[in-house]
Design a protein around this motif. Structure first.
Motif, PDB file in Angstrom:
ATOM      1  N   PHE A   1      -5.505   0.516   1.354  1.00 62.87           N
ATOM      2  CA  PHE A   1      -5.199  -0.863   0.493  1.00 62.87           C
ATOM      3  C   PHE A   1      -3.544  -0.890   0.120  1.00 62.87           C
ATOM      4  O   PHE A   1      -3.037  -2.004   0.092  1.00 62.87           O
ATOM      5  CB  PHE A   1      -6.133  -0.802  -0.582  1.00 62.87           C
ATOM      6  N   ALA A   2      -2.809  -0.016   0.137  1.00 67.08           N
ATOM      7  CA  ALA A   2      -1.448  -0.145  -0.050  1.00 67.08           C
ATOM      8  C   ALA A   2      -0.796  -0.646   1.135  1.00 67.08           C
ATOM      9  O   ALA A   2       0.027  -1.420   0.939  1.00 67.08           O
ATOM     10  CB  ALA A   2      -0.557   1.437  -0.418  1.00 67.08           C
TER      11      ALA A   2
ATOM     12  N   VAL B   1     -10.859   3.433 -10.397  1.00 67.59           N
ATOM     13  CA  VAL B   1      -9.624   2.858 -10.745  1.00 67.59           C
ATOM     14  C   VAL B   1      -9.524   1.668  -9.904  1.00 67.59           C
ATOM     15  O   VAL B   1      -9.542   1.666  -8.585  1.00 67.59           O
ATOM     16  CB  VAL B   1      -8.419   3.935 -10.431  1.00 67.59           C
ATOM     17  N   LEU B   2      -9.379   0.548 -10.606  1.00 69.23           N
ATOM     18  CA  LEU B   2      -9.200  -0.637  -9.978  1.00 69.23           C
ATOM     19  C   LEU B   2      -7.819  -0.845  -9.380  1.00 69.23           C
ATOM     20  O   LEU B   2      -6.824  -0.751 -10.024  1.00 69.23           O
ATOM     21  CB  LEU B   2      -9.443  -1.959 -10.937  1.00 69.23           C
ATOM     22  N   HIS B   3      -7.867  -1.473  -8.256  1.00 64.64           N
ATOM     23  CA  HIS B   3      -6.620  -1.883  -7.431  1.00 64.64           C
ATOM     24  C   HIS B   3      -6.694  -3.215  -7.181  1.00 64.64           C
ATOM     25  O   HIS B   3      -7.478  -3.793  -6.521  1.00 64.64           O
ATOM     26  CB  HIS B   3      -6.339  -0.892  -6.077  1.00 64.64           C
ATOM     27  N   ARG B   4      -5.523  -3.883  -7.878  1.00 62.90           N
ATOM     28  CA  ARG B   4      -5.780  -5.381  -7.797  1.00 62.90           C
ATOM     29  C   ARG B   4      -4.387  -5.658  -7.043  1.00 62.90           C
ATOM     30  O   ARG B   4      -3.436  -5.495  -7.233  1.00 62.90           O
ATOM     31  CB  ARG B   4      -5.464  -5.821  -9.172  1.00 62.90           C
TER      32      ARG B   4
ATOM     33  N   LEU C   1      -8.965   0.769  12.508  1.00 67.58           N
ATOM     34  CA  LEU C   1     -10.080  -0.283  12.390  1.00 67.58           C
ATOM     35  C   LEU C   1     -10.390  -0.738  10.980  1.00 67.58           C
ATOM     36  O   LEU C   1     -10.723  -1.947  10.716  1.00 67.58           O
ATOM     37  CB  LEU C   1     -11.333   0.532  12.881  1.00 67.58           C
ATOM     38  N   ALA C   2     -10.276   0.286   9.876  1.00 65.99           N
ATOM     39  CA  ALA C   2     -10.518  -0.124   8.606  1.00 65.99           C
ATOM     40  C   ALA C   2      -9.381  -1.487   8.245  1.00 65.99           C
ATOM     41  O   ALA C   2      -9.717  -2.223   7.724  1.00 65.99           O
ATOM     42  CB  ALA C   2     -10.187   0.766   7.737  1.00 65.99           C
ATOM     43  N   GLY C   3      -8.258  -1.234   8.445  1.00 73.17           N
ATOM     44  CA  GLY C   3      -7.142  -2.235   8.106  1.00 73.17           C
ATOM     45  C   GLY C   3      -7.528  -3.701   9.293  1.00 73.17           C
ATOM     46  O   GLY C   3      -7.520  -4.812   8.465  1.00 73.17           O
TER      47      GLY C   3
ATOM     48  N   GLU D   1      -9.533  -7.257  -4.915  1.00 72.16           N
ATOM     49  CA  GLU D   1      -9.752  -6.324  -5.714  1.00 72.16           C
ATOM     50  C   GLU D   1     -10.586  -5.037  -5.049  1.00 72.16           C
ATOM     51  O   GLU D   1     -11.290  -5.309  -4.157  1.00 72.16           O
ATOM     52  CB  GLU D   1     -10.217  -6.547  -7.008  1.00 72.16           C
ATOM     53  N   THR D   2     -10.242  -3.986  -5.382  1.00 76.12           N
ATOM     54  CA  THR D   2     -11.418  -2.709  -4.923  1.00 76.12           C
ATOM     55  C   THR D   2     -11.299  -1.627  -6.039  1.00 76.12           C
ATOM     56  O   THR D   2     -10.251  -1.568  -6.783  1.00 76.12           O
ATOM     57  CB  THR D   2     -10.803  -2.152  -3.591  1.00 76.12           C
TER      58      THR D   2
END
Length: 171
Positions: free
Chosen positions: A125-126, A156-159, A89-91, A111-112
């Motif tokens: 997120f990956a 931690v920023l994930h771009r 569901l999240a995806g 970004e998150t």
């Protein structure tokens, strides 16, 4: 999308339910109930809610387009009711939201921020990046000592970008 659920735009009437989902997640920073009401009013276009067959919110993702980088969607929070976890569901919420936003705004980056050790969010997120043909860069956005209200892990920023296939998952 898990069977029996649908993705929708949140409305002000969903604010309390989003607050409860965030509270019950036990991993998200819980903001005031007022902030969730405002979010559902002012950022509904860049947020999404998953509803069950009765129309009740069972998951959400909140985000906004960054004013200084309008082609970047910042995802603020993602939460799924415990009874609906482990079903993708999240995806589906992330995919649905970015596809909707991309139809209205050129979207190149997502970004998150994720605290260290939150492996579920890191995997979410990956996986999103892989589905959309993007790479992920990491950097500390806010160090632990930036938070004035007590102990807090760094954020931690994930771009993720460039987004090549928004709305069209890789095969």
């Amino acid at each position: 999308m898990p069977e029996g659920l649908r993705i929708d735009r949140p409305g002000v009437t969903d604010g309390a339910a989003l607050w409860r989902l965030a509270r019950d997640s036990r991993t998200l920073d819980l903001n005031s109930s007022y902030s969730y009401l405002l979010w559902c009013r002012d950022f509904a276009g860049t947020s999404a809610v998953a509803r069950d067959t009765d129309g009740r919110p069972v998951g959400f993702v909140t985000g906004y387009l960054r004013p200084e980088r309008p082609h970047t969607l910042l995802v603020w929070q993602v939460a799924v009711d415990p009874a609906h976890r482990g079903r993708g569901l999240a995806g589906a919420l992330l995919d649905g939201l970015t596809a909707r936003v991309a139809r209205q705004h050129p979207l190149t980056t997502l970004e998150t921020t994720i605290t260290p050790g939150n492996t579920a969010s890191e995997r979410l997120f990956a996986s999103y990046a892989a589905r959309h043909g993007a790479t992920v860069e990491h950097e500390v956005l806010f160090a632990a000592d930036r938070f004035p209200d007590g102990p807090h892990e760094p954020e931690v920023l994930h771009r993720i970008g460039p987004l090549l296939r928004v709305g069209v998952p890789a095969r």
